[in-house]
Design an enzyme around this catalytic site. Structure first.
Site, PDB file in Angstrom:
ATOM      1  N   GLN A  59      -4.872  -1.831   9.369  1.00  0.00           N
ATOM      2  CA  GLN A  59      -4.739  -3.142   8.756  1.00  0.00           C
ATOM      3  C   GLN A  59      -5.343  -4.211   9.674  1.00  0.00           C
ATOM      4  OE1 GLN A  59      -3.358  -3.706   5.591  1.00  0.00           O
ATOM      5  NE2 GLN A  59      -4.174  -5.749   5.903  1.00  0.00           N
TER       6      GLN A  59
ATOM      7  N   ASP B 125     -11.245   2.749   3.574  1.00  0.00           N
ATOM      8  CA  ASP B 125     -11.467   1.305   3.436  1.00  0.00           C
ATOM      9  C   ASP B 125     -12.967   1.004   3.298  1.00  0.00           C
ATOM     10  OD1 ASP B 125      -9.732  -0.742   3.143  1.00  0.00           O
ATOM     11  OD2 ASP B 125      -9.250  -0.980   5.266  1.00  0.00           O
TER      12      ASP B 125
ATOM     13  N   LYS C 167       0.842  -1.200   0.000  1.00  0.00           N
ATOM     14  CA  LYS C 167       0.000   0.000   0.000  1.00  0.00           C
ATOM     15  C   LYS C 167       0.878   1.252   0.000  1.00  0.00           C
ATOM     16  CE  LYS C 167      -3.847  -2.426   2.063  1.00  0.00           C
ATOM     17  NZ  LYS C 167      -4.523  -2.900   3.259  1.00  0.00           N
TER      18      LYS C 167
END
Ligand code: NDP
Length: 279
Positions: A94, A117, A50
């Site tokens: 994460q 997200d 990422k």
């Protein structure tokens, strides 16, 4: 035809690099914070990828690594700080998190306007009610892959196998928004094969290696394989038996090289969208 996720991701990232330049010319540098708690090797790779992807298109990326024994309250405090940080348009924690931390609580602490997200219940609710919000990255990537074939989704029979909050449900809602007639299947679905055989668009997000064989697939269907499964010999395969299904489908995504490359690309897209909202 094989849908080349890598090529589509490359093209989208080149377009985004251009948008980043335009934003920077207006004095806005899009920024993303990625928080990693613990040392899970798979998570470390995802976070590294990422970060690399952000740098490639010119997005400012801040990776924050916390120890495995981080307390929930300390992570929540960090999120409060990141929420207030004007250099950041997106915050991503994460997953999975260590067991002492409640992931739902953490996700709900992120400001919906920075939840790139798309996991916050406010954003999930916006998708459900047809409002503009952040949609999670894998489902967005799947829609882009389907659209890249040029087929008209409206009125098509779409079958989504899998009902997780991060893939199955949002994909189904995106397809519904595109006016497909959508069926969602799961582990309790009876006659899975017969239901799948109806599909003009078949999305497999199951996590079971090569469960979907050619006899599940209608001739000419578009097949999107979301699964990532490691076989005992180390080979990476999807939920679809690629070699035989590709003879029957009109379009199919491979694993690897299909949905995977589009997921991070859509994270970048969501971060840019957030930066544009800031402008
Ligand atoms: P989950 O395990 O959360 O969900 C799997 C879904 O499949 C569940 O709804 C489950 O049903 C259903 N299911 C399981 N077995 C069967 C079966 N035999 N028949 C029909 N349905 C079944 O997984 P995720 O949604 O998180 O991920 C799915 C796959 O996609 C995984 O392989 C994952 O690694 C991959 N993935 C890939 C990404 C990418 O970027 N390429 C990103 C995210 C995920 P039930 O609800 O009844 O249990």
């Amino acid at each position: 035809m094989i849908i080349d996720g890598k090529a589509l991701a490359k093209q989208k990232r080149a377009e985004m690099a251009q948008i980043v330049q335009e934003l920077k010319a207006m004095g806005v540098t899009p920024g993303l914070a990625v928080v990693l708690v613990g040392e899970d090797p798979a998570s470390e790779i995802y976070v590294r990828n990422k970060h690399k992807a952000c740098e490639e298109v010119g997005i400012y990326s801040r990776v924050i690594k916390l120890p495995e024994d981080t307390k929930e309250e300390d992570l929540l405090k960090l999120i409060d700080e990141l929420n207030q940080d004007s250099a950041l348009d997106g915050i991503l924690v994460q997953l999975p998190l260590p067991k002492q931390i409640d992931s739902d609580k953490v996700i709900e602490r992120i400001l919906p306007s920075k939840d790139v997200d798309g996991f916050h219940p406010v954003n999930a609710g916006k998708l459900l009610t047809g409002q503009t919000g952040f949609v999670s990255c894998t489902p967005l990537g799947i829609l882009e892959l389907i659209k890249s074939t040029g087929i008209d989704i409206s009125g098509k029979e779409a079958v989504v196998i899998g009902r997780s909050n991060i893939v199955g449900k949002p994909v189904a809602h995106l397809l519904l928004q595109e006016n497909a007639t959508v069926t969602i299947c799961h582990s309790k679905t009876k006659n899975l094969k017969e239901v799948c055989q109806r599909a003009d668009i078949l999305v497999a997000a199951i996590g079971k290696p090569q469960l979907i064989t050619a006899d599940y697939v209608k001739g000419g269907a578009v097949v999107i394989d979301v699964g990532i499964n490691r076989l005992p010999d180390g080979k990476l395969v999807g939920d679809v038996a690629f070699e035989t299904v590709k003879e029957k489908a009109s379009y199919i995504t491979p694993v690897p090289g299909g949905v995977g490359p589009m997921t991070i690309t859509m994270l970048l897209a969501n971060t840019l969208l957030s930066a544009k909202n800031r402008v």
